[in-house]
Scaffold this motif. Structure first.
Motif, PDB file in Angstrom:
ATOM      1  N   GLY A 117       0.428  -1.418  -0.167  1.00  0.00           N
ATOM      2  CA  GLY A 117       0.026   0.380  -0.054  1.00  0.00           C
ATOM      3  C   GLY A 117       0.747   1.276  -0.058  1.00  0.00           C
ATOM      4  O   GLY A 117       2.231   1.452   0.165  1.00  0.00           O
ATOM      5  N   TYR A 118       0.220   1.927  -0.436  1.00  0.00           N
ATOM      6  CA  TYR A 118       1.380   3.121   0.025  1.00  0.00           C
ATOM      7  C   TYR A 118       0.514   4.572   0.750  1.00  0.00           C
ATOM      8  O   TYR A 118      -1.601   5.005  -0.017  1.00  0.00           O
ATOM      9  N   MET A 155      -3.197   0.443  -8.530  1.00  0.00           N
ATOM     10  CA  MET A 155      -2.141  -0.087  -7.374  1.00  0.00           C
ATOM     11  C   MET A 155      -1.150  -1.366  -7.972  1.00  0.00           C
ATOM     12  O   MET A 155      -0.335  -1.420  -7.873  1.00  0.00           O
ATOM     13  N   PHE A 156      -2.202  -0.897  -9.348  1.00  0.00           N
ATOM     14  CA  PHE A 156      -1.296  -1.952  -9.986  1.00  0.00           C
ATOM     15  C   PHE A 156      -0.133  -1.110 -11.233  1.00  0.00           C
ATOM     16  O   PHE A 156       0.805  -1.969 -11.403  1.00  0.00           O
ATOM     17  N   ASN A 157      -0.407  -0.132 -11.736  1.00  0.00           N
ATOM     18  CA  ASN A 157       0.142   0.161 -12.953  1.00  0.00           C
ATOM     19  C   ASN A 157       1.830   0.396 -12.713  1.00  0.00           C
ATOM     20  O   ASN A 157       2.630   0.950 -14.014  1.00  0.00           O
ATOM     21  N   LYS A 162       6.219  -2.643  -5.286  1.00  0.00           N
ATOM     22  CA  LYS A 162       6.248  -3.857  -5.128  1.00  0.00           C
ATOM     23  C   LYS A 162       7.759  -3.715  -4.809  1.00  0.00           C
ATOM     24  O   LYS A 162       8.897  -2.815  -5.141  1.00  0.00           O
ATOM     25  N   ILE A 163       8.222  -4.806  -4.846  1.00  0.00           N
ATOM     26  CA  ILE A 163       9.297  -5.330  -4.881  1.00  0.00           C
ATOM     27  C   ILE A 163       9.496  -6.940  -5.506  1.00  0.00           C
ATOM     28  O   ILE A 163       8.683  -7.340  -6.112  1.00  0.00           O
ATOM     29  N   VAL A 201       0.564  -9.786  -1.405  1.00  0.00           N
ATOM     30  CA  VAL A 201      -0.038  -8.122  -1.922  1.00  0.00           C
ATOM     31  C   VAL A 201      -0.129  -7.816   0.301  1.00  0.00           C
ATOM     32  O   VAL A 201      -1.167  -8.742   0.810  1.00  0.00           O
ATOM     33  N   ILE A 202       0.602  -6.592   0.199  1.00  0.00           N
ATOM     34  CA  ILE A 202       0.260  -6.832   2.595  1.00  0.00           C
ATOM     35  C   ILE A 202      -0.356  -5.515   1.854  1.00  0.00           C
ATOM     36  O   ILE A 202      -0.477  -4.206   1.240  1.00  0.00           O
ATOM     37  N   ASP A 203      -0.929  -4.922   3.056  1.00  0.00           N
ATOM     38  CA  ASP A 203      -1.947  -4.119   3.715  1.00  0.00           C
ATOM     39  C   ASP A 203      -0.608  -2.776   4.330  1.00  0.00           C
ATOM     40  O   ASP A 203      -1.649  -1.499   4.295  1.00  0.00           O
ATOM     41  N   ASP A 204       0.402  -3.305   4.405  1.00  0.00           N
ATOM     42  CA  ASP A 204       1.103  -1.905   4.886  1.00  0.00           C
ATOM     43  C   ASP A 204       1.428  -0.734   4.240  1.00  0.00           C
ATOM     44  O   ASP A 204       1.438  -0.806   2.693  1.00  0.00           O
ATOM     45  N   ILE A 205       1.031   0.908   4.679  1.00  0.00           N
ATOM     46  CA  ILE A 205       1.543   1.158   3.700  1.00  0.00           C
ATOM     47  C   ILE A 205       2.836   2.495   4.043  1.00  0.00           C
ATOM     48  O   ILE A 205       3.530   2.237   5.156  1.00  0.00           O
TER      49      ILE A 205
END
Length: 337
Positions: A117-118, A155-157, A162-163, A201-205
């Motif tokens: 997340g961001y 969150m995709f483009n 991402k890592i 997928v992680i929900d951390d911002i």
């Protein structure tokens, strides 16, 4: 070999790069990492600022190249990377102090890609919008369901939340396209997914993206509609190539094409040179490659817009003006700008 390479393309970012680098150096990370600063021909004081960090930190590498765009700069970073994993950070953004640790720990769970997340920060008014979805591990059979959810949540483009595994990138000669200057991230992510079997997928911002007044997404681009529509076609090709059931993505692709078409035509009407709007629209409607592809979809809404745009100039102008108004209202309420 270090654990993670962080690739940062730079271009005239003297106002921001110090904060970006400091946020990286403040990482609470148990592993090792290198920072690859790829200067895409800056003409301001970017070099002097970066050089001060290079002199102090052995894990920071600076390389200046000719100005050829962000895709070329990232490709140079990939060629220099000496690590197991790779992240991309934009030169005017910052990250949380657990950015690397969260991504690194999450990719250890037998997966090939991690999506985090961001926080989206609006430079105009400092409004913050959080972007995340529930944490879950997805196998490849589920990608056709996951991708629409990620896209709908913005969150995709992009690549910076991402890592990636560097061996997947190098073994398959994956590179950012250099023939476009918008949408490079999307193309890279889709191509990478061809060789991905599991996504975490992680929900951390953990990433802080700043929406700037001079940002690329806010500038008028005549080619925006072509690039965005082609990206939808590329996504559909990915679903087809990987033999996903058509019913699992068909409605989404149809909806995506319609929304992209409307948004793209709206962007044509937002051209500051009002005299060229009609010609730009005609150029698009006469682009056989794209229009033929659009006409192949049995989507009433898409076909209606194409016919309407060719024959109902005055009514179409009114319709698009209304769409632009609602588009701006949506951005203000939903995205904060």
């Amino acid at each position: 070999m270090v654990d993670v390479s962080i690739i940062i393309p730079l271009y005239n970012v003297e106002k921001y790069i110090e904060n970006t680098i400091n946020s990286i150096l403040n990482q609470n990370f148990s592993g090792s990492y290198q920072v690859l600063l790829i200067d895409d021909g800056s003409t301001d004081n970017t070099f002097q600022i970066c050089n001060s960090f290079v002199n102090k930190c052995e894990n920071i590498i600076y390389k200046k190249i000719d100005n050829n765009g962000v895709g070329n700069a990232r490709n140079m970073g990939l060629s220099l990377a000496n690590s197991k994993y790779v992240c991309f950070i934009d030169s005017d953004d910052t990250i949380s102090d657990n950015y690397l640790q969260k991504l690194y720990d999450s990719i250890q769970d037998d997966c090939d890609l991690v999506v985090a997340g961001y926080k989206r920060i609006n430079e105009f008014n400092n409004r913050e919008v959080l972007k995340c979805i529930s944490a879950k591990n997805y196998i490849k059979d589920d990608f056709c369901y996951l991708i629409p959810v990620l896209q709908n949540n913005n969150m995709f483009n992009q690549v910076w939340n991402k890592i990636f595994k560097l061996d997947i990138i190098k073994e398959n000669n994956l590179l950012f396209p250099t023939n476009i200057t918008y949408g490079e991230d999307f193309r890279f992510v889709v191509e990478y997914l061809e060789y991905t079997n599991r996504i975490n997928v992680i929900d951390d911002i953990i990433y802080y993206y700043v929406n700037r007044t001079n940002g690329l997404n806010l500038k008028y681009r005549k080619d925006r509609i072509y690039i965005n529509l082609n990206n939808v076609f590329i996504l559909e090709d990915f679903f087809v190539k990987n033999n996903y059931n058509k019913s699992s993505y068909d409605d989404y692709i149809d909806s995506k094409i319609f929304k992209t078409l409307i948004s793209g035509i709206c962007s044509i009407y937002e051209n500051p040179n009002k005299k060229s709007i009609r010609n730009d629209l005609k150029d698009f409607l006469n682009c056989n490659e794209v229009i033929t592809k659009l006409n192949s979809y049995k989507n009433f809404k898409v076909n209606f817009i194409l016919v309407f745009s060719k024959n109902g100039w005055i009514l179409f102008d009114i319709f698009i003006c209304l769409m632009i108004f609602f588009k701006k209202l949506y951005k203000k309420i939903k995205l904060g700008y």
